[in-house]
Design a protein around this motif. Structure first.
Motif, mmCIF file in Angstrom:
data_model
loop_
_atom_site.group_PDB
_atom_site.id
_atom_site.type_symbol
_atom_site.label_atom_id
_atom_site.label_comp_id
_atom_site.label_asym_id
_atom_site.label_seq_id
_atom_site.Cartn_x
_atom_site.Cartn_y
_atom_site.Cartn_z
ATOM 1 N N GLY A 1 38.251 39.120 55.540
ATOM 2 C CA GLY A 1 37.275 39.897 56.360
ATOM 3 C C GLY A 1 35.993 40.073 55.827
ATOM 4 N N ARG A 2 36.092 39.478 54.394
ATOM 5 C CA ARG A 2 34.983 39.506 53.698
ATOM 6 C C ARG A 2 34.738 37.915 52.948
ATOM 7 N N THR A 3 33.500 37.546 52.676
ATOM 8 C CA THR A 3 33.776 35.916 51.962
ATOM 9 C C THR A 3 34.153 36.548 50.613
ATOM 10 N N PHE A 4 35.410 35.651 50.004
ATOM 11 C CA PHE A 4 35.839 36.058 49.339
ATOM 12 C C PHE A 4 35.871 35.452 47.824
ATOM 13 N N SER A 5 34.990 34.228 48.417
ATOM 14 C CA SER A 5 34.833 33.739 46.482
ATOM 15 C C SER A 5 32.923 34.550 46.487
ATOM 16 N N ASP A 6 33.131 34.531 47.023
ATOM 17 C CA ASP A 6 31.362 36.380 46.198
ATOM 18 C C ASP A 6 31.885 37.378 45.742
ATOM 19 N N ASP A 7 33.574 38.206 45.868
ATOM 20 C CA ASP A 7 33.485 39.149 45.166
ATOM 21 C C ASP A 7 34.737 38.760 43.459
ATOM 22 N N ALA A 8 33.985 39.731 43.116
ATOM 23 C CA ALA A 8 34.979 39.375 41.678
ATOM 24 C C ALA A 8 36.266 40.200 42.462
ATOM 25 N N MET A 9 37.262 40.351 40.797
ATOM 26 C CA MET A 9 38.709 40.592 41.887
ATOM 27 C C MET A 9 39.546 41.681 40.605
ATOM 28 N N GLY A 10 40.393 42.847 41.002
ATOM 29 C CA GLY A 10 40.555 42.764 39.717
ATOM 30 C C GLY A 10 42.014 43.890 39.957
ATOM 31 N N TRP A 11 42.957 44.120 39.377
ATOM 32 C CA TRP A 11 44.565 44.801 39.828
ATOM 33 C C TRP A 11 44.134 45.804 38.724
ATOM 34 N N PHE A 12 44.820 46.523 39.584
ATOM 35 C CA PHE A 12 45.112 47.801 38.611
ATOM 36 C C PHE A 12 46.306 48.544 38.773
ATOM 37 N N ARG A 13 46.825 49.195 38.238
ATOM 38 C CA ARG A 13 47.896 50.358 38.679
ATOM 39 C C ARG A 13 47.967 51.596 38.422
ATOM 40 N N GLN A 14 48.719 52.257 38.881
ATOM 41 C CA GLN A 14 49.804 53.193 38.583
ATOM 42 C C GLN A 14 51.101 53.537 38.715
ATOM 43 N N ALA A 15 51.902 54.440 37.470
ATOM 44 C CA ALA A 15 52.337 54.711 37.902
ATOM 45 C C ALA A 15 52.985 56.414 38.240
ATOM 46 N N PRO A 16 54.001 56.787 38.601
ATOM 47 C CA PRO A 16 53.771 58.197 38.812
ATOM 48 C C PRO A 16 53.616 59.407 37.816
ATOM 49 N N GLY A 17 52.456 60.436 38.203
ATOM 50 C CA GLY A 17 52.363 61.506 37.870
ATOM 51 C C GLY A 17 50.715 60.792 36.735
ATOM 52 N N LYS A 18 50.661 60.062 36.573
ATOM 53 C CA LYS A 18 49.340 59.213 35.370
ATOM 54 C C LYS A 18 48.663 58.298 36.639
ATOM 55 N N ASP A 19 47.641 58.423 35.936
ATOM 56 C CA ASP A 19 46.102 57.802 36.550
ATOM 57 C C ASP A 19 46.317 56.276 37.128
ATOM 58 N N ARG A 20 45.809 56.125 38.141
ATOM 59 C CA ARG A 20 45.297 54.517 38.086
ATOM 60 C C ARG A 20 44.651 53.962 37.148
ATOM 61 N N GLU A 21 44.862 53.101 36.564
ATOM 62 C CA GLU A 21 44.762 52.238 35.223
ATOM 63 C C GLU A 21 44.235 50.829 35.676
ATOM 64 N N PHE A 22 43.604 50.476 34.680
ATOM 65 C CA PHE A 22 42.790 48.772 34.934
ATOM 66 C C PHE A 22 44.144 47.896 34.233
ATOM 67 N N VAL A 23 44.145 46.618 34.723
ATOM 68 C CA VAL A 23 45.087 45.505 34.318
ATOM 69 C C VAL A 23 44.340 44.022 33.752
ATOM 70 N N ALA A 24 43.823 44.690 35.256
ATOM 71 C CA ALA A 24 43.351 42.666 35.284
ATOM 72 C C ALA A 24 41.498 42.259 36.007
ATOM 73 N N ALA A 25 41.197 41.889 35.676
ATOM 74 C CA ALA A 25 40.142 41.251 36.210
ATOM 75 C C ALA A 25 40.166 39.350 36.144
ATOM 76 N N ILE A 26 39.239 39.071 37.369
ATOM 77 C CA ILE A 26 39.047 37.897 37.730
ATOM 78 C C ILE A 26 37.149 37.537 38.060
#
Length: 122
Positions: free
Chosen positions: A25-50
């Motif tokens: 749905g977008r031009t993928f190569s135009d976008d920086a991307m990231g991974w986040f994670r969320q454990a039970p009872g915790k806030d969503r946290e940053f993991v990695a970006a590219i």
């Protein structure tokens, strides 16, 4: 815009998993991307970006040296290779489109996937 994560599962401590996030749905190569994670009872946290080209990466201190983010712009897919997994890595993992490369803040990411569960047993 659609982001679909896959590759999660149950693994023993010390094991590995490779997550994938397929984008459309977008031009993928135009976008920086990231991974986040969320454990039970915790806030969503940053993991990695590219960055858009894949030439630059950024990691949370908790995963540095164990996780590797990469992308294949021809396949519109971003990956997260996770090695030496620990029980504290257990979470739902999300990929997202970033406003720019380098942000660790959730509010600077748009278009989230539905997440994939990663469970690491001790």
């Amino acid at each position: 815009v659609q982001l679909v994560e896959s590759g999660g599962g149950l693994v023993q401590a010390g094991g590995s998993l490779r997550l994938s996030c397929a984008a459309s749905g977008r031009t993928f190569s135009d976008d920086a991307m990231g991974w986040f994670r969320q454990a039970p009872g915790k806030d969503r946290e940053f993991v990695a970006a590219i960055s858009r080209s894949g030439g630059s990466t950024l990691y949370a201190d908790s995963v540095k040296g164990r996780f590797t983010i990469s992308r294949d712009n021809a396949k519109n897919t971003v990956y997260l290779q996770m090695n030496s997994l620990r029980p504290e890595d257990t979470a739902v993992y999300y990929c997202a489109v970033g406003h720019y490369f380098g942000s660790r803040e959730r509010y600077e990411y748009d278009y989230w996937g539905q997440g994939t569960q990663v469970t690491v047993s001790s």
